[in-house]
Enzyme design. Structure first.
Site, mmCIF file in Angstrom:
data_model
loop_
_atom_site.group_PDB
_atom_site.id
_atom_site.type_symbol
_atom_site.label_atom_id
_atom_site.label_comp_id
_atom_site.label_asym_id
_atom_site.label_seq_id
_atom_site.Cartn_x
_atom_site.Cartn_y
_atom_site.Cartn_z
ATOM 1 N N ASP A 139 0.832 -1.204 0.000
ATOM 2 C CA ASP A 139 0.000 0.000 0.000
ATOM 3 C C ASP A 139 0.869 1.257 0.000
ATOM 4 O O ASP A 139 0.550 2.257 -0.639
ATOM 5 C CB ASP A 139 -0.924 0.010 1.216
ATOM 6 C CG ASP A 139 -2.028 -1.037 1.071
ATOM 7 O OD1 ASP A 139 -2.261 -1.469 -0.086
ATOM 8 O OD2 ASP A 139 -2.611 -1.440 2.087
ATOM 9 N N CYS A 140 1.974 1.206 0.758
ATOM 10 C CA CYS A 140 2.808 2.408 0.840
ATOM 11 C C CYS A 140 3.916 2.436 -0.223
ATOM 12 O O CYS A 140 4.493 3.481 -0.496
ATOM 13 C CB CYS A 140 3.373 2.569 2.239
ATOM 14 S SG CYS A 140 4.038 1.065 2.938
ATOM 15 N N TYR A 141 4.209 1.297 -0.808
ATOM 16 C CA TYR A 141 5.208 1.211 -1.897
ATOM 17 C C TYR A 141 4.561 0.466 -3.069
ATOM 18 O O TYR A 141 4.809 -0.705 -3.297
ATOM 19 C CB TYR A 141 6.462 0.458 -1.427
ATOM 20 C CG TYR A 141 7.305 1.229 -0.440
ATOM 21 C CD1 TYR A 141 8.422 1.939 -0.882
ATOM 22 C CD2 TYR A 141 7.001 1.250 0.917
ATOM 23 C CE1 TYR A 141 9.200 2.651 0.012
ATOM 24 C CE2 TYR A 141 7.764 1.963 1.818
ATOM 25 C CZ TYR A 141 8.872 2.660 1.360
ATOM 26 O OH TYR A 141 9.645 3.352 2.230
#
Ligand code: SF4
Ligand code: SF4
Lengths: 402, 136
Positions: A139-141
């Site tokens: 989700d963050c990368y």
């Protein structure tokens, strides 16, 4: 006469330090004697330039937009795989890594034209290098693919971190079998066709400080043209080996882990290297200053090739089978003479370590110190010595039963 | 005097479709044996030829090729040392069979004596930094 490192540094700052190389000190002691030479000389510089497989570099690549988690994915630099099992955009590239599609030894001896050491050399030479990453996406990368040129000047950090360098003495390799073998000690021709050695001998750092009286954790050094530090003792550091009366090990003994900023370094001192039939590696230049704190320390630095002995080992049978047998001992004086006698046969010798480049390193370091550009450091902690009780353990295999 | 030589010809793309080889046979009386050819329209062409004929015709033929813009290399192969890569380690001195790579005992530098080199290439792969290069 005891001097301190602080006193020597004061002389360096004032441009009054007397600095000689580990080669020059030999003649000086012969002429003036130990006591006088020890009073006069402040620093002795050493050097070595040899293939050192225990080398590699950490890189922080910077974050792409959108971000990609290289950590845990796959990363290639000029097709050579880098280790990604660390933080999101940090990778480690080892000197012996080779491309997945390298033919290896399928046709023996494989050439091993290009590997991690060559990529490090290209980066240090400020050449662009191709980075290819495959990641799983989070989700963050979110990003999963990345292909880009990178250049060392754009990386946040590029740190050379070599876990084992500067071996204190090494084997002399020969071949007793009837066919040519290709080893990390070079091409060895059959029936004692040649004897290969790999040490700067009288100029080599740890052979000039055999008991690690001055070189320790935190020692500032010449590392591949830049400034580096001793980070730890190297892997396989094994001080408690057979030694000559003067203290010099007669077998492979101490080693160093070293660290330094790759951005300061120079490809002249960090050369991608191919060992035919064996693999890729990198040739590293290291120079270490030895502060002359006492007569004893000066006496160690005056050691000469004729007084340093190395074991002759058969790389066809004894080495691969881990047999402790040696075929005798020989001095670096004899090795550098071009021929030695093994089992009654005259054998031509060849070096893998460059003595002229070791001399050049010792002289560069000497110049830096004389010019006041390089101050000595007090080691934070000494390296483990003979008394540390280290034993060099083989791998004890324990079968895994299903 | 008749001679026979092996040459490598590089054709720039604009010449690939010209009847240059035909002219060489017709106007310069040269006999040619094509050892290797890779010529594709619009790309650089490469041809390895053995050219035989009278010395005078050969020289004129080579001149003609040069004037058309073909780049010519002789196939007399050479092994050279890239001095920027040589570290003077000395690994090659026990490999070179002719003494073309030899240690100077004083400086401990490895000298390369080109005149003693037979281009056998034995030193090329064992040289750790790959300083010995084959040139055509
Ligand atoms: S082996 Fe290669 S690098 Fe070493 S001295 Fe010979 S040519 Fe130079
Ligand atoms: S090509 Fe052969 S003769 Fe020439 S330097 Fe190398 S090993 Fe020696």
């Amino acid at each position: 006469m005891a001097k301190t490192i602080a006193e020597i540094n004061e002389k360096i700052r004032q441009g009054q330090a007397v600095v000689v190389t580990a080669e020059e000190v030999i003649g000086l002691v012969a002429k003036k004697g130990v006591a006088r030479a020890a009073r006069e000389v402040d620093v002795v510089t050493t050097g070595t330039f040899s293939p050192m497989c225990g080398s590699g570099a950490f890189f922080n690549l910077g974050h792409s937009k959108p971000r990609i988690k290289v950590g845990g994915g796959r990363a290639y630099l000029n097709d050579v795989p880098a280790y990604t099992g660390i933080a999101a955009v940090d990778v480690f590239l080892g000197a012996t890594a080779i491309p997945d599609d390298d033919p290896r030894n399928r046709v023996h001896p494989g050439p091993f034209n290009y590997g991690g050491g060559h990529v490090i050399e290209e980066l240090v030479a400020r050449r662009d290098v191709r980075l290819v990453v495959a990641a799983y996406g989070t989700d963050c990368y979110p990003r999963k693919r990345l292909e880009t040129w990178i250049n060392i000047k754009d990386l946040n950090e590029a740190v050379l971190f070599n876990m084992r360098n500067a071996y204190q003495n090494y084997n002399v390799a020969v071949n007793l079998s009837d066919k040519t073998i290709y080893t990390y000690m070079g091409e060895l021709k059959p029936d004692l066709g040649n004897a290969n050695y790999c040490s700067a001998g009288q100029l080599s750092p740890l052979l000039n400080d055999p008991y690690y009286k001055t070189i320790g954790i935190g020692t500032r050094i010449f590392l591949a043209g830049g400034i580096g530090y001793v980070a730890w003792h190297g892997t396989q550091h094994n001080p408690d080996v057979l030694r000559s009366p003067g203290g010099v090990p007669r077998r492979g003994a101490g080693t160093l882990a070293v660290i330094g900023d790759l951005k300061q370094m120079n490809p002249r001192w960090l050369a991608g290297t191919s060992m035919l039939g064996y693999g890729c590696t990198i040739t590293v230049g290291i120079g270490i200053p030895i502060p002359i704190l006492s007569e004893e320390i000066l006496r160690y630095t005056a050691v000469k090739d004729e007084e340093i002995f190395a074991p002759i080992v058969d790389y066809a049978e004894a080495y691969p089978q881990r047999s402790p047998d040696i075929l005798g001992e020989v001095s670096y004086g004899e090795l550098k003479g071009g021929r030695i006698s093994v089992q009654g046969k005259e054998v031509l010798t060849a070096s893998l370590s460059s003595y002229p480049r070791a001399v050049e390193i010792a002289n560069m370091l000497k110049d830096w110190i004389i010019k006041g550009e390089f101050l000595l450091t007090e080691p934070v902690v000494p390296l483990p010595g003979v008394e540390a009780g280290i034993t060099f353990k083989p791998l004890k295999e324990r079968p895994i039963e299903e | 005097m008749a001679i026979s030589k092996r040459v490598v010809l590089h054709f720039p793309p604009r010449l690939v479709e010209q009847p240059i080889i035909y002219q060489l046979v017709k106007d310069y009386n040269l006999v040619l044996n094509i050892l290797k050819a890779s010529v594709t329209p619009k790309e650089e062409g490469l041809m390895v030829l053995e050219l035989s004929g009278a010395r005078e015709d050969y020289d004129r033929g080579i001149q003609y090729l040069q004037e058309t813009g073909v780049r010519i290399q002789s196939l007399g192969q050479n092994v050279m040392r890239n001095d920027a890569r040589c570290t003077h380690c000395g690994a090659c001195v026990v490999i070179c069979p002719t003494g073309a790579l030899a240690l100077d005992p004083k400086t401990r530098m490895v000298n390369f004596y080109e005149d003693r080199c037979t281009a056998c290439e034995l030193c090329v792969l064992p040289c750790p930094p790959r300083a010995m290069e084959v040139h055509f």
